[in-house]
Design a protein around this motif. Structure first.
Motif, short mmCIF file in Angstrom:
data_model
loop_
_atom_site.label_atom_id
_atom_site.label_comp_id
_atom_site.label_asym_id
_atom_site.label_seq_id
_atom_site.Cartn_x
_atom_site.Cartn_y
_atom_site.Cartn_z
N ALA A 1 0.78 -1.24 -0.23
CA ALA A 1 -0.29 0.13 0.13
C ALA A 1 0.83 1.42 0.24
O ALA A 1 0.53 2.07 -0.33
CB ALA A 1 -1.24 -0.12 1.15
N ALA A 2 2.42 1.67 0.36
CA ALA A 2 2.96 1.89 1.04
C ALA A 2 3.37 2.48 -0.04
O ALA A 2 3.08 4.24 -1.43
CB ALA A 2 3.82 2.65 1.82
N ILE A 3 3.75 1.52 -1.03
CA ILE A 3 4.45 1.96 -2.43
C ILE A 3 3.07 2.33 -3.38
O ILE A 3 3.73 3.41 -4.58
CB ILE A 3 5.10 0.24 -3.39
N GLY A 4 2.02 1.65 -3.44
CA GLY A 4 1.50 2.06 -4.34
C GLY A 4 0.15 3.18 -4.11
O GLY A 4 -0.25 3.80 -5.25
N ARG A 5 0.61 4.17 -2.69
CA ARG A 5 0.77 5.59 -2.69
C ARG A 5 1.68 6.87 -3.20
O ARG A 5 1.34 7.86 -3.27
CB ARG A 5 0.14 5.97 -1.42
N ASP A 6 2.49 5.80 -3.63
CA ASP A 6 3.47 6.94 -4.01
C ASP A 6 3.96 7.21 -5.51
O ASP A 6 3.79 6.93 -6.51
CB ASP A 6 5.14 6.06 -4.37
N LYS A 7 3.96 9.38 -5.02
CA LYS A 7 3.09 9.40 -6.28
C LYS A 7 4.13 9.14 -7.74
O LYS A 7 3.16 9.24 -8.85
CB LYS A 7 3.00 11.24 -5.96
N ASP A 8 5.07 8.88 -7.85
CA ASP A 8 6.56 9.29 -8.36
C ASP A 8 6.36 7.69 -8.92
O ASP A 8 6.13 7.31 -10.23
CB ASP A 8 7.74 9.57 -8.09
#
Length: 72
Positions: free
Chosen positions: A10-17
């Motif tokens: 989830a943390a990776i999926g929320r990363d804008k880049d």
């Protein structure tokens, strides 16, 4: 999927880049991205690592065939 893997993914999926790059790369209707994550439990936090694999413009598969039967 375990709770720690869910947190990492989830943390990776929320990363804008990451989201912007995938939106830029995956433009076709059959394009796909697959994320493989691992998580390490440390004493006071969770650390993780994810690898994102992309498949762009895969050949169309013939219906009812086996994997070798693709339209080229």
């Amino acid at each position: 999927m375990g709770k720690n893997l869910e947190v990492v993914a989830a943390a990776i999926g929320r990363d804008k880049d990451v989201v912007d790059k995938l939106s830029q790369e995956l433009t076709g209707p059959r394009d796909r991205a697959y994320m493989v994550c691992s998580a390490l439990e440390c004493k006071h936090n969770v650390k993780g690592r994810c690898t994102i694999y992309t498949v762009t413009n895969p050949p169309e598969r013939l219906s009812g065939g086996v994997c070798k039967d693709y339209v080229m």
